[in-house]
Design an enzyme around this catalytic site. Structure first.
Site, PDB file in Angstrom:
ATOM      1  N   GLU A 134      10.310  18.270 -24.303  1.00 59.99           N
ATOM      2  CA  GLU A 134       9.747  18.742 -23.024  1.00 59.99           C
ATOM      3  C   GLU A 134      10.386  20.067 -22.616  1.00 59.99           C
ATOM      4  O   GLU A 134       9.726  20.931 -22.041  1.00 59.99           O
ATOM      5  CB  GLU A 134       9.934  17.697 -21.919  1.00 59.99           C
ATOM      6  CG  GLU A 134       9.017  16.488 -22.021  1.00 59.99           C
ATOM      7  CD  GLU A 134       7.548  16.776 -21.698  1.00 59.99           C
ATOM      8  OE1 GLU A 134       7.220  17.903 -21.255  1.00 59.99           O
ATOM      9  OE2 GLU A 134       6.721  15.875 -21.913  1.00 59.99           O
ATOM     10  N   ARG A 147      -1.588  22.790 -12.990  1.00 62.11           N
ATOM     11  CA  ARG A 147      -0.673  21.715 -13.416  1.00 62.11           C
ATOM     12  C   ARG A 147      -1.020  21.201 -14.813  1.00 62.11           C
ATOM     13  O   ARG A 147      -0.147  20.725 -15.538  1.00 62.11           O
ATOM     14  CB  ARG A 147      -0.693  20.567 -12.396  1.00 62.11           C
ATOM     15  CG  ARG A 147       0.279  19.479 -12.786  1.00 62.11           C
ATOM     16  CD  ARG A 147       0.572  18.501 -11.684  1.00 62.11           C
ATOM     17  NE  ARG A 147       1.555  17.532 -12.144  1.00 62.11           N
ATOM     18  CZ  ARG A 147       2.129  16.635 -11.391  1.00 62.11           C
ATOM     19  NH1 ARG A 147       1.833  16.584 -10.104  1.00 62.11           N
ATOM     20  NH2 ARG A 147       3.012  15.785 -11.879  1.00 62.11           N
ATOM     21  N   LYS A 157       3.687  11.915 -10.665  1.00 66.67           N
ATOM     22  CA  LYS A 157       2.767  11.160 -11.533  1.00 66.67           C
ATOM     23  C   LYS A 157       3.426   9.839 -11.891  1.00 66.67           C
ATOM     24  O   LYS A 157       4.589   9.810 -12.310  1.00 66.67           O
ATOM     25  CB  LYS A 157       2.492  11.932 -12.824  1.00 66.67           C
ATOM     26  CG  LYS A 157       1.415  12.975 -12.684  1.00 66.67           C
ATOM     27  CD  LYS A 157       1.041  13.488 -14.053  1.00 66.67           C
ATOM     28  CE  LYS A 157       0.057  14.628 -13.958  1.00 66.67           C
ATOM     29  NZ  LYS A 157      -0.230  15.216 -15.277  1.00 66.67           N
ATOM     30  N   HIS A 188       0.108  12.635 -27.140  1.00 72.45           N
ATOM     31  CA  HIS A 188      -0.273  11.302 -26.645  1.00 72.45           C
ATOM     32  C   HIS A 188      -1.029  10.519 -27.708  1.00 72.45           C
ATOM     33  O   HIS A 188      -0.893   9.292 -27.805  1.00 72.45           O
ATOM     34  CB  HIS A 188      -1.136  11.426 -25.388  1.00 72.45           C
ATOM     35  CG  HIS A 188      -0.329  11.584 -24.135  1.00 72.45           C
ATOM     36  ND1 HIS A 188      -0.856  12.081 -22.959  1.00 72.45           N
ATOM     37  CD2 HIS A 188       0.967  11.300 -23.870  1.00 72.45           C
ATOM     38  CE1 HIS A 188       0.095  12.101 -22.040  1.00 72.45           C
ATOM     39  NE2 HIS A 188       1.209  11.632 -22.569  1.00 72.45           N
ATOM     40  N   ARG A 210       0.823  -1.235   0.000  1.00 74.62           N
ATOM     41  CA  ARG A 210       0.000   0.000   0.000  1.00 74.62           C
ATOM     42  C   ARG A 210       0.850   1.276   0.000  1.00 74.62           C
ATOM     43  O   ARG A 210       0.399   2.326   0.425  1.00 74.62           O
ATOM     44  CB  ARG A 210      -0.990   0.026   1.163  1.00 74.62           C
ATOM     45  CG  ARG A 210      -1.947  -1.142   1.128  1.00 74.62           C
ATOM     46  CD  ARG A 210      -3.203  -0.881   1.917  1.00 74.62           C
ATOM     47  NE  ARG A 210      -4.120  -1.973   1.718  1.00 74.62           N
ATOM     48  CZ  ARG A 210      -4.153  -3.092   2.430  1.00 74.62           C
ATOM     49  NH1 ARG A 210      -3.311  -3.250   3.431  1.00 74.62           N
ATOM     50  NH2 ARG A 210      -5.015  -4.039   2.166  1.00 74.62           N
ATOM     51  N   LYS A 228       8.687  23.340 -13.043  1.00 72.40           N
ATOM     52  CA  LYS A 228       7.828  22.197 -12.730  1.00 72.40           C
ATOM     53  C   LYS A 228       7.564  22.122 -11.223  1.00 72.40           C
ATOM     54  O   LYS A 228       6.439  21.879 -10.786  1.00 72.40           O
ATOM     55  CB  LYS A 228       8.449  20.892 -13.237  1.00 72.40           C
ATOM     56  CG  LYS A 228       7.589  19.710 -12.862  1.00 72.40           C
ATOM     57  CD  LYS A 228       7.373  18.716 -13.932  1.00 72.40           C
ATOM     58  CE  LYS A 228       6.251  17.750 -13.508  1.00 72.40           C
ATOM     59  NZ  LYS A 228       6.168  16.581 -14.320  1.00 72.40           N
ATOM     60  N   HIS A 261       0.574  17.875 -25.244  1.00 73.20           N
ATOM     61  CA  HIS A 261       0.431  16.457 -24.930  1.00 73.20           C
ATOM     62  C   HIS A 261      -0.848  15.841 -25.499  1.00 73.20           C
ATOM     63  O   HIS A 261      -0.924  14.619 -25.619  1.00 73.20           O
ATOM     64  CB  HIS A 261       0.471  16.238 -23.414  1.00 73.20           C
ATOM     65  CG  HIS A 261       1.855  16.323 -22.840  1.00 73.20           C
ATOM     66  ND1 HIS A 261       2.629  17.458 -22.935  1.00 73.20           N
ATOM     67  CD2 HIS A 261       2.611  15.411 -22.166  1.00 73.20           C
ATOM     68  CE1 HIS A 261       3.796  17.243 -22.338  1.00 73.20           C
ATOM     69  NE2 HIS A 261       3.812  16.008 -21.867  1.00 73.20           N
ATOM     70  N   GLU A 266      -3.400  18.298 -10.016  1.00 74.57           N
ATOM     71  CA  GLU A 266      -3.853  18.772 -11.320  1.00 74.57           C
ATOM     72  C   GLU A 266      -5.329  19.154 -11.329  1.00 74.57           C
ATOM     73  O   GLU A 266      -6.110  18.714 -12.174  1.00 74.57           O
ATOM     74  CB  GLU A 266      -3.582  17.699 -12.390  1.00 74.57           C
ATOM     75  CG  GLU A 266      -3.574  18.296 -13.780  1.00 74.57           C
ATOM     76  CD  GLU A 266      -3.047  17.351 -14.865  1.00 74.57           C
ATOM     77  OE1 GLU A 266      -1.934  16.820 -14.689  1.00 74.57           O
ATOM     78  OE2 GLU A 266      -3.743  17.178 -15.843  1.00 74.57           O
ATOM     79  N   HIS A 319       8.544  10.417 -26.871  1.00 75.13           N
ATOM     80  CA  HIS A 319       7.530  11.232 -26.213  1.00 75.13           C
ATOM     81  C   HIS A 319       7.726  12.720 -26.501  1.00 75.13           C
ATOM     82  O   HIS A 319       6.798  13.417 -26.919  1.00 75.13           O
ATOM     83  CB  HIS A 319       7.558  10.952 -24.710  1.00 75.13           C
ATOM     84  CG  HIS A 319       6.636  11.823 -23.926  1.00 75.13           C
ATOM     85  ND1 HIS A 319       5.264  11.688 -23.989  1.00 75.13           N
ATOM     86  CD2 HIS A 319       6.870  12.866 -23.080  1.00 75.13           C
ATOM     87  CE1 HIS A 319       4.698  12.606 -23.216  1.00 75.13           C
ATOM     88  NE2 HIS A 319       5.645  13.328 -22.654  1.00 75.13           N
ATOM     89  N   ASN A 352       0.772  20.008 -19.569  1.00 71.15           N
ATOM     90  CA  ASN A 352       0.429  19.081 -20.650  1.00 71.15           C
ATOM     91  C   ASN A 352       0.372  19.781 -22.000  1.00 71.15           C
ATOM     92  O   ASN A 352      -0.199  19.244 -22.954  1.00 71.15           O
ATOM     93  CB  ASN A 352      -0.935  18.418 -20.369  1.00 71.15           C
ATOM     94  CG  ASN A 352      -0.874  17.507 -19.170  1.00 71.15           C
ATOM     95  OD1 ASN A 352       0.135  16.844 -18.941  1.00 71.15           O
ATOM     96  ND2 ASN A 352      -1.932  17.488 -18.381  1.00 71.15           N
TER      97      ASN A 352
HETATM   98  N1  GLY Z   1       4.131  15.657 -17.216  1.00 72.04           N
HETATM   99  C1  GLY Z   1       3.118  16.530 -16.753  1.00 72.04           C
HETATM  100  C2  GLY Z   1       2.954  16.520 -15.269  1.00 72.04           C
HETATM  101  O1  GLY Z   1       3.756  15.955 -14.556  1.00 72.04           O
HETATM  102  O2  GLY Z   1       2.010  17.076 -14.757  1.00 72.04           O
END
Ligand code: GLY
Length: 354
Positions: A186, A228, A144, A239, A122, A214, A235, A224, A256, A232
């Site tokens: 990025e 946040r 994330k 994606h 956990r 960041k 993205h 997010e 990516h 993206n």
């Molecule tokens: N890669 C985007 C984030 O970490 O929110």
């Protein structure tokens, strides 16, 4: 961008902090940052599972009590069965709740190891040691974690903050050129998030500036619920491009960051189409991509309908595909764009060759 930029890096170790999960998480950046294991190894750990990939440089001498577990050297490692296998390895290695996970590698490793750390017993401690540029400026920072499903990327995951993120720039010396381009995509993104003079800085300060932005964004909005999401940028289409290649079994066709770069150009063209920005601003996006030596074009192999299909399963979707778009107030989350508008823009984008 390639390893020559390392020559501009100084020898200073820099540190910035994220405030998240009720604590302060140091992000340490510099040449040799990982070498002094005692500076990041938590006192209470007796053992650790070190998750990495074959061939990744381990930027420290592995201490006693560390068992190394390898994951596949591809995005394919990001699947649920990898988590089950890591759990078996950890149990066999006697990893307890008071021990930890060390992730040494790029975004695939930190995503998988982080998700594993969040569910093993956990949740146990995690230290991230990114060895790719993408990891240092993005993937290893902010908590994330996740794995992919056949239906799309990162559809199963968790927020799990590491105890520390240690970015040893020396680990980049052997980074393949595609990985440099992935990180560059990025980094280019941060140009639109406040780092507009990024390219004028020595390399170590470029990495530090990206990490600092960041850290600041994640500290303000860990889960997010607002700002946040701006990380993206590029993205949504990025994606979808990656998802389309993954669906074809060709995930190595694009990295990516390269997909994010293309996604930013598409987002800029869409923003112009919606009257949010001028053609000059789209040109600025193209210049940034060019400065980072990235292609702005949708890969020719992909059909617009195929890309649209993958846009629909993006996890950010609420009412149709959600985009981050530039505009008079800077980047914003934009929902509810009509499907015909998106399809038309993608068709035009597919036919565009500069
Ligand atoms: N890669 C985007 C984030 O970490 O929110």
């Amino acid at each position: 961008m390639n390893r020559d930029v390392l020559d501009t890096a100084g020898s200073e170790l820099r540190e910035t902090l994220i405030r998240a999960a009720g604590r302060e998480i140091p992000i340490r950046i510099g040449r040799g940052a990982a070498g002094d294991v005692g500076s990041w190894w938590p006192e209470r750990w007796k053992r650790a599972l070190l998750v990495t990939q074959e061939g990744v440089p381990i930027p420290f001498d592995i201490p006693d009590g560390v068992v190394v577990s390898y994951v596949e050297k591809s995005e394919g490692a990001k699947r649920l069965s990898t988590i089950e296998r890591l759990a078996s390895d950890a149990i066999k290695a006697g990893i307890t709740r008071n021990d930890g996970v060390i992730a040494v590698g790029g975004g695939v490793v930190t995503d998988v190891a982080g998700f594993f750390a969040s569910v093993y017993y956990r949740g146990i401690d995690l230290v991230n040691l990114p060895t790719s540029l993408l990891g240092m400026v993005d993937a290893a920072i902010g908590g994330k974690t996740g794995v992919n499903l056949g239906e799309g990327k990162n559809l199963v995951g968790s927020f799990w903050q590491p105890l520390a993120v240690i970015c040893d720039l020396d680990a980049l010396a052997s980074l393949p050129s595609r990985e440099w381009r992935s990180g560059a995509g990025e980094m280019a993104k941060y140009t639109f998030l406040g780092a507009d003079r990024l390219q004028s800085l020595p390399f170590d300060l470029q990495v530090y500036s990206c990490a600092q932005i960041k850290a600041e964004v994640v500290s303000a909005d860990e889960r997010e619920s607002g700002r946040r999401a701006l990380l993206n940028y590029g993205h949504t289409l990025g994606h979808a491009i990656e998802g389309a290649f993954l669906g074809r079994g060709e995930e190595s066709a694009i990295s990516h960051g390269e997909a994010v770069g293309v996604g930013m150009i598409f987002a800029a063209r869409l923003a112009r189409g919606l009257g949010r920005i001028s053609a000059e601003r789209v040109e600025e996006h193209l210049k940034v991509l060019d400065a980072f030596h990235l292609s702005p074009f949708l890969p020719q192999e992909l059909e617009p309908e195929e890309v649209i299909g993958y846009l629909k399963v993006d996890k950010k979707n609420k009412a149709g595909p959600t985009f981050i778009l530039d505009g008079p107030r800077g980047l914003e989350v934009v929902e509810g764009i009509e499907e015909e508008v998106i399809l038309r823009e993608i068709e035009e984008f597919a036919g565009w060759s500069g």
